[in-house]
Design a protein around this motif. Structure first.
Motif, short mmCIF file in Angstrom:
data_model
loop_
_atom_site.label_atom_id
_atom_site.label_comp_id
_atom_site.label_asym_id
_atom_site.label_seq_id
_atom_site.Cartn_x
_atom_site.Cartn_y
_atom_site.Cartn_z
N GLN A 32 67.58 20.24 26.99
CA GLN A 32 67.55 20.62 25.58
C GLN A 32 67.67 22.14 25.40
O GLN A 32 68.24 22.62 24.42
CB GLN A 32 66.26 20.12 24.93
N GLU A 33 67.14 22.92 26.35
CA GLU A 33 67.19 24.39 26.26
C GLU A 33 68.61 24.94 26.35
O GLU A 33 68.84 26.11 26.03
CB GLU A 33 66.30 25.01 27.33
N GLU A 34 69.57 24.11 26.77
CA GLU A 34 70.97 24.55 26.87
C GLU A 34 71.73 24.41 25.55
O GLU A 34 72.89 24.82 25.45
CB GLU A 34 71.70 23.78 27.97
N ILE A 35 71.08 23.83 24.52
CA ILE A 35 71.75 23.67 23.22
C ILE A 35 71.92 25.04 22.58
O ILE A 35 70.96 25.80 22.42
CB ILE A 35 70.97 22.74 22.28
N ILE A 36 73.16 25.34 22.21
CA ILE A 36 73.47 26.57 21.47
C ILE A 36 73.54 26.26 19.98
O ILE A 36 73.07 27.04 19.16
CB ILE A 36 74.80 27.17 21.97
N SER A 37 74.11 25.12 19.63
CA SER A 37 74.23 24.74 18.22
C SER A 37 74.34 23.22 18.09
O SER A 37 74.95 22.57 18.92
CB SER A 37 75.47 25.39 17.60
N LYS A 38 73.76 22.71 16.99
CA LYS A 38 73.90 21.29 16.64
C LYS A 38 74.85 21.12 15.46
O LYS A 38 74.96 20.05 14.90
CB LYS A 38 72.53 20.69 16.29
N GLN A 39 75.55 22.18 15.10
CA GLN A 39 76.39 22.19 13.89
C GLN A 39 77.87 22.04 14.21
O GLN A 39 78.70 22.71 13.62
CB GLN A 39 76.16 23.50 13.13
N PHE A 40 78.21 21.17 15.15
CA PHE A 40 79.61 20.99 15.52
C PHE A 40 80.09 19.60 15.14
O PHE A 40 79.29 18.68 14.99
CB PHE A 40 79.79 21.23 17.02
N GLN A 41 81.38 19.48 15.03
CA GLN A 41 82.02 18.21 14.68
C GLN A 41 82.86 17.76 15.87
O GLN A 41 83.68 18.52 16.38
CB GLN A 41 82.89 18.41 13.44
N GLY A 42 82.65 16.53 16.33
CA GLY A 42 83.45 15.96 17.41
C GLY A 42 84.48 14.99 16.85
O GLY A 42 84.66 14.89 15.63
N ARG A 43 85.11 14.26 17.73
CA ARG A 43 86.09 13.25 17.29
C ARG A 43 85.42 12.11 16.54
O ARG A 43 86.01 11.47 15.69
CB ARG A 43 86.81 12.66 18.51
#
Length: 125
Positions: A32-43
């Protein structure tokens, strides 16, 4: 992230308390500490940007026009079950997007978070 000896693939196991795993086979992918952002959109909907991941293999590099412009990316696959998890940013062509280079997108639908107890926490309960 993994290595092969005489046909057997060895997995990296993460020791963090909150670990993201492949939703298909439960192979460890990222702390979890490797998360930079949760604000991305995938396919397939929401996706997270990670600084580092384990137990993945890379597909071929290709140019894709994403929401934020042209990028060179390669798909990332789970080393255990071979499902496509997301992609790695290789090159971002727009100056404001350079921070993504070398980072990984994993689609939320392709992972789940597990909570691991360390030995000390187990002894206290």
């Amino acid at each position: 992230s993994t290595w092969e000896t005489m046909g057997k693939i060895f997995q990296n196991w993460l020791n963090g308390c909150n670990v993201y795993v492949c939703s298909n086979c439960k192979c460890h992918l990222a702390d979890q500490e490797e998360i930079i952002s949760k604000q991305f959109q995938g396919r397939h909907g929401k996706a997270y940007l990670f600084g580092n991941v384990v137990n993945i293999s890379l597909g071929e590099k290709e140019d894709r026009v994403l929401i934020t412009g042209l990028h060179t990316v390669c798909d990332i696959f789970c080393n255990c079950c071979q499902c496509v998890l997301g992609w790695k940013y290789v090159v971002a062509y727009e100056e404001g997007q350079k921070y993504k280079e070398g980072k990984y997108i994993i689609e939320k639908a392709k992972m789940e978070k597990i909570v691991q107890m360390d030995d000390e926490a187990l002894n206290e309960t």
